[in-house]
Design an enzyme around this catalytic site. Structure first.
Site, PDB file in Angstrom:
ATOM      1  N   GLU A   1      25.873 -68.791   1.829  1.00  0.00           N
ATOM      2  CA  GLU A   1      25.887 -70.023   2.599  1.00  0.00           C
ATOM      3  C   GLU A   1      26.849 -69.806   3.947  1.00  0.00           C
ATOM      4  O   GLU A   1      26.562 -69.472   5.121  1.00  0.00           O
ATOM      5  CB  GLU A   1      26.284 -71.191   1.837  1.00  0.00           C
ATOM      6  CG  GLU A   1      25.592 -71.604   0.806  1.00  0.00           C
ATOM      7  CD  GLU A   1      26.179 -72.754  -0.156  1.00  0.00           C
ATOM      8  OE1 GLU A   1      25.504 -73.255  -0.992  1.00  0.00           O
ATOM      9  OE2 GLU A   1      27.150 -73.098  -0.013  1.00  0.00           O
TER      10      GLU A   1
ATOM     11  N   GLY B   1      29.037 -66.684  -0.177  1.00  0.00           N
ATOM     12  CA  GLY B   1      28.229 -65.607   0.740  1.00  0.00           C
ATOM     13  C   GLY B   1      27.026 -65.897   1.376  1.00  0.00           C
ATOM     14  O   GLY B   1      26.988 -65.912   2.524  1.00  0.00           O
TER      15      GLY B   1
ATOM     16  N   CYS C   1      37.918 -50.394  -4.194  1.00  0.00           N
ATOM     17  CA  CYS C   1      36.831 -49.410  -3.787  1.00  0.00           C
ATOM     18  C   CYS C   1      37.306 -47.976  -3.589  1.00  0.00           C
ATOM     19  O   CYS C   1      36.730 -47.367  -3.347  1.00  0.00           O
ATOM     20  CB  CYS C   1      36.543 -50.146  -2.100  1.00  0.00           C
ATOM     21  SG  CYS C   1      38.221 -50.154  -1.217  1.00  0.00           S
TER      22      CYS C   1
ATOM     23  N   GLY D   1      34.053 -70.587   1.110  1.00  0.00           N
ATOM     24  CA  GLY D   1      32.730 -70.881   0.961  1.00  0.00           C
ATOM     25  C   GLY D   1      31.972 -69.801   0.185  1.00  0.00           C
ATOM     26  O   GLY D   1      32.707 -68.568   0.026  1.00  0.00           O
TER      27      GLY D   1
ATOM     28  N   GLU E   1      28.969 -47.675  -8.466  1.00  0.00           N
ATOM     29  CA  GLU E   1      30.635 -48.282  -8.284  1.00  0.00           C
ATOM     30  C   GLU E   1      30.550 -49.476  -9.745  1.00  0.00           C
ATOM     31  O   GLU E   1      29.998 -50.252  -9.620  1.00  0.00           O
ATOM     32  CB  GLU E   1      30.762 -48.945  -7.110  1.00  0.00           C
ATOM     33  CG  GLU E   1      32.118 -49.464  -6.850  1.00  0.00           C
ATOM     34  CD  GLU E   1      32.302 -49.922  -5.693  1.00  0.00           C
ATOM     35  OE1 GLU E   1      31.813 -50.838  -5.062  1.00  0.00           O
ATOM     36  OE2 GLU E   1      33.497 -49.435  -4.996  1.00  0.00           O
TER      37      GLU E   1
ATOM     38  N   GLY F   1      29.056 -67.491   4.493  1.00  0.00           N
ATOM     39  CA  GLY F   1      29.035 -65.980   4.938  1.00  0.00           C
ATOM     40  C   GLY F   1      27.773 -65.595   5.830  1.00  0.00           C
ATOM     41  O   GLY F   1      27.968 -65.030   6.946  1.00  0.00           O
TER      42      GLY F   1
ATOM     43  N   LYS G   1      35.966 -65.756   6.512  1.00  0.00           N
ATOM     44  CA  LYS G   1      35.656 -66.143   5.186  1.00  0.00           C
ATOM     45  C   LYS G   1      36.073 -65.338   4.089  1.00  0.00           C
ATOM     46  O   LYS G   1      35.901 -64.269   3.982  1.00  0.00           O
ATOM     47  CB  LYS G   1      34.143 -66.139   5.300  1.00  0.00           C
ATOM     48  CG  LYS G   1      33.503 -67.230   4.111  1.00  0.00           C
ATOM     49  CD  LYS G   1      32.220 -66.904   3.564  1.00  0.00           C
ATOM     50  CE  LYS G   1      32.249 -65.585   2.467  1.00  0.00           C
ATOM     51  NZ  LYS G   1      32.773 -66.056   1.238  1.00  0.00           N
TER      52      LYS G   1
HETATM   53  P1  NAI Z   1      30.144 -58.957  -2.662  1.00  0.00           P
HETATM   54  O1  NAI Z   1      29.854 -57.892  -1.237  1.00  0.00           O
HETATM   55  O2  NAI Z   1      29.178 -59.937  -2.602  1.00  0.00           O
HETATM   56  O3  NAI Z   1      31.208 -59.781  -1.805  1.00  0.00           O
HETATM   57  C1  NAI Z   1      32.138 -59.711  -0.592  1.00  0.00           C
HETATM   58  C2  NAI Z   1      32.167 -60.618   0.468  1.00  0.00           C
HETATM   59  O4  NAI Z   1      30.893 -60.927   0.891  1.00  0.00           O
HETATM   60  C3  NAI Z   1      32.433 -62.053  -0.275  1.00  0.00           C
HETATM   61  O5  NAI Z   1      33.368 -62.706   0.541  1.00  0.00           O
HETATM   62  C4  NAI Z   1      30.978 -62.710  -0.183  1.00  0.00           C
HETATM   63  O6  NAI Z   1      31.147 -64.194  -0.254  1.00  0.00           O
HETATM   64  C5  NAI Z   1      30.332 -62.136   0.978  1.00  0.00           C
HETATM   65  N1  NAI Z   1      29.036 -62.228   0.864  1.00  0.00           N
HETATM   66  C6  NAI Z   1      28.141 -62.079  -0.120  1.00  0.00           C
HETATM   67  N2  NAI Z   1      26.871 -62.088   0.131  1.00  0.00           N
HETATM   68  C7  NAI Z   1      26.794 -62.617   1.523  1.00  0.00           C
HETATM   69  C8  NAI Z   1      25.810 -62.720   2.549  1.00  0.00           C
HETATM   70  N3  NAI Z   1      24.391 -62.652   2.138  1.00  0.00           N
HETATM   71  N4  NAI Z   1      26.235 -62.776   3.661  1.00  0.00           N
HETATM   72  C9  NAI Z   1      27.522 -62.967   4.057  1.00  0.00           C
HETATM   73  N5  NAI Z   1      28.431 -62.743   3.442  1.00  0.00           N
HETATM   74  C10 NAI Z   1      28.167 -62.409   1.883  1.00  0.00           C
HETATM   75  O7  NAI Z   1      30.794 -58.409  -3.517  1.00  0.00           O
HETATM   76  P2  NAI Z   1      30.751 -59.006  -5.094  1.00  0.00           P
HETATM   77  O8  NAI Z   1      29.371 -59.564  -5.612  1.00  0.00           O
HETATM   78  O9  NAI Z   1      31.864 -60.086  -5.410  1.00  0.00           O
HETATM   79  O10 NAI Z   1      30.937 -57.815  -6.165  1.00  0.00           O
HETATM   80  C11 NAI Z   1      30.053 -57.108  -6.547  1.00  0.00           C
HETATM   81  C12 NAI Z   1      30.164 -55.420  -6.553  1.00  0.00           C
HETATM   82  O11 NAI Z   1      30.782 -55.348  -5.132  1.00  0.00           O
HETATM   83  C13 NAI Z   1      31.684 -55.128  -7.081  1.00  0.00           C
HETATM   84  O12 NAI Z   1      31.283 -54.887  -8.490  1.00  0.00           O
HETATM   85  C14 NAI Z   1      32.041 -53.867  -6.530  1.00  0.00           C
HETATM   86  O13 NAI Z   1      31.314 -52.886  -7.042  1.00  0.00           O
HETATM   87  C15 NAI Z   1      31.533 -54.229  -5.196  1.00  0.00           C
HETATM   88  N6  NAI Z   1      32.654 -54.480  -4.295  1.00  0.00           N
HETATM   89  C16 NAI Z   1      33.418 -53.499  -3.619  1.00  0.00           C
HETATM   90  C17 NAI Z   1      34.623 -54.093  -2.663  1.00  0.00           C
HETATM   91  C18 NAI Z   1      35.056 -52.990  -1.696  1.00  0.00           C
HETATM   92  O14 NAI Z   1      36.487 -53.337  -1.543  1.00  0.00           O
HETATM   93  N7  NAI Z   1      34.506 -52.181  -1.304  1.00  0.00           N
HETATM   94  C19 NAI Z   1      34.945 -55.550  -2.701  1.00  0.00           C
HETATM   95  C20 NAI Z   1      34.289 -56.551  -3.751  1.00  0.00           C
HETATM   96  C21 NAI Z   1      33.129 -55.786  -4.428  1.00  0.00           C
END
Ligand code: NAI
Ligand code: MG
Length: 495
Positions: free
Chosen positions: A213, A211, A288, A209, A388, A215, A179
């Site tokens: 849903e 997260g 990150c 899609g 972060e 995810g 995803k």
């Molecule tokens: P996120 O962690 O919500 O999104 C990452 C992935 O997880 C996306 O594909 C999303 O659709 C999926 N996801 C979200 N909720 C989920 C769930 N309940 N079940 C399964 N999959 C799910 O990150 P977001 O909200 O885009 O960014 C927020 C903060 O997270 C950023 O400001 C940053 O600090 C951090 N982040 C860190 C990353 C890294 O590479 N370590 C990458 C992206 C964000």
């Protein structure tokens, strides 16, 4: 400027299942140009039904895929690498439009992805179990794929993330359902067009899609035998709980708040300033790995800061596809607002703003969140130094006591990476030993040599990617013992 139809984008991308894009009844969401806010394509909003179909396709493809030799799997990964290489210019432009990062960087992303597919092609062939002779027979410990892997990736470096997950999983003989992130699915959907011409149906499936849903449905699906995730620590925890519920292994690559340490014995201040800037601005700060806590020694502090601030002032902020752009826009308004909120928090916490701090308007890209590279003089306990931010915001700390500096460098919940600059080898080695981080870079930030284990300590994650060890994460060990004749059991069954 590249128009989007030159990029051969589809109008709508369905769920990629069994090497076909399947329409998803009525449910789509837009992929937007990060700079202009225009919709450039529609993506299927996959839910439980599509996830189920994708997992079933992957499960059906699994027996034949794992039965192939490692050499055959490697060959297909190498073919994929070659077609991405030939298509890098287009794919990089797509990413630059989709997520707002400058073309120089998105091109590097694809090169990096190519090297991942090649690395794991080679690694697949050299991934060995072990064996030994035992009395009257042999013990063979072989590595077997799990079956169907559920992979979830973020938006910051989509090409690298897709490769980080797909390459080792399929190299090890698994089939996958990936995803992509809702903010950055386009280049992955385009990658599917290449995959369809190379891999057997069902080996690699991609379900765009949201997260909560797609995810959540993927992590909860009983047909998924292994989960791998990159993203925020908050969602990492949710994925980990979903894995615990079904007792499947979970690997996580999460956030960071990495220290970047400058010792007073550095020979070339400007080169270290450049590394500090790069550590803050790569991915427009949305990495990150970003080195967002800079510890500068008191003896060189004033000189260093003067050069750093002057360097940051010279950074050209502009559209992602302009060749003179050094920093472009953040991925979305949501991320932009989040970063601006952190800048306000820094000011209200009493951090001293040295440069930057504002959103910049870029002609023709008014919807984009272009944020100046921002430097604060801060203390390590402030929120801007602890949390972060995922934007071009640097907290600088002045240090003189070594032990206290190390305690502060380690004084965050994260432990992904760390940088340090010194000309003293012993100091470099001893400091590297004391840093709680999965990667320590001495005298060059972001030094990601192929095969270096990449993973987080503490709340930055579980597991190592990018290296031979990664294949262990995507396989489990099976012990087979052979006796050359039927032996007496260990206890006497008869009296
Ligand atoms: P996120 O962690 O919500 O999104 C990452 C992935 O997880 C996306 O594909 C999303 O659709 C999926 N996801 C979200 N909720 C989920 C769930 N309940 N079940 C399964 N999959 C799910 O990150 P977001 O909200 O885009 O960014 C927020 C903060 O997270 C950023 O400001 C940053 O600090 C951090 N982040 C860190 C990353 C890294 O590479 N370590 C990458 C992206 C964000
Ligand atoms: Mg986008």
């Amino acid at each position: 400027m590249t128009s989007t139809n030159e990029l051969s984008l589809s109008e709508t991308y369905g769920a990629f299942i069994d090497n076909e894009f399947r329409p998803v009844a009525g449910q789509t969401f837009p992929a937007k140009h990060a700079g202009t806010g225009e919709t450039v394509a529609q993506l299927a909003r996959c839910g439980r039904t599509e996830i189920d179909a994708a997992v079933q396709a992957a499960a059906k493809a699994a027996p034949a895929w794992r039965a192939r030799s490692a050499e055959e799997r490697a060959e297909l990964l190498l073919k994929l690498a070659a077609v991405i290489e030939a298509d890098t210019d287009r794919l990089a432009r797509i990413d630059s439009i989709d997520i707002g990062r400058r073309l120089f960087e998105t091109t590097l992303d694809h090169r990096f992805a190519i090297s991942q597919y090649r690395y794991f092609a080679a690694a697949a062939i050299t991934h060995e179990g072990f064996g030994r002779a035992i009395p009257n027979g042999y013990l063979v410990a072989k590595r077997e794929p799990y079956g169907v892997c559920g992979l979830i990736i973020p938006w910051n470096v989509p090409a690298i993330m897709a490769a980080f997950k797909i390459a080792p999983a399929v190299a090890a003989g698994n089939t996958v359902v990936l995803k992509p992130d809702e903010n950055a699915s386009l280049s992955t959907m385009e990658l599917c067009k290449h995959i369809a011409r190379i891999f057997p149906p069902g080996v690699i499936n991609v379900v765009p899609g949201f997260g909560e849903e797609a995810g959540a449905a993927l992590t909860a699906h009983p047909g998924v035998a292994k989960l791998a995730f990159t993203g925020s620590s908050e969602v990492g925890r949710i994925i980990s709980q979903a894995g615990a519920e079904r007792l499947v292994p979970v690997s996580l690559e999460l956030g960071g708040k990495s220290p970047n340490i400058v010792f007073p014995d550095i020979e070339d201040i400007d080169a270290v300033v450049d590394n500090a800037m790069f550590a803050t601005m790569y991915c427009n700060g949305q990495s990150c790995l970003a080195g967002t806590r800079l510890f500068v020694h008191d003896a060189i502090y004033d000189d260093f800061m003067e050069r750093l601030v002057a360097g940051m002032r010279r950074v050209k902020v502009g559209p992602a596809l302009a060749t003179d752009t050094i920093m472009s826009s953040l991925v979305s308004a949501e991320q932009g607002e989040r970063v601006l909120k952190y800048i306000d928090i820094g000011i209200s916490e009493g951090a001293r703003l040295m440069v930057g701090g504002k959103r910049v308007s870029v002609e023709g890209n008014e919807a984009g969140y272009f944020i100046e590279p921002t430097v604060f003089e801060a203390t390590n306990s402030m929120r801007i130094a602890q949390e972060e931010i995922f934007g071009p915001v640097l907290s600088v700390m002045r240090w003189s006591d070594y032990d206290q500096m190390i305690a502060e460098a380690n004084g965050v919940r994260y432990g992904l990476a760390a940088g340090l600059y010194t000309s003293n080898l012993r100091n470099a080695w001893e400091t590297a030993d004391r840093l709680q981080a999965g990667s320590v870079w001495i005298n060059q930030y972001f030094n990601l040599a192929s095969g270096s284990p990449f993973g987080g300590f503490k709340e930055s994650g579980i597991g190592s990617e990018y290296c031979h060890e990664t294949l262990n994460m995507y396989t489990h060990l099976k012990a087979i013992t052979v006796q050359t004749k039927v032996m007496e059991p260990w206890f006497a069954p008869k009296p």
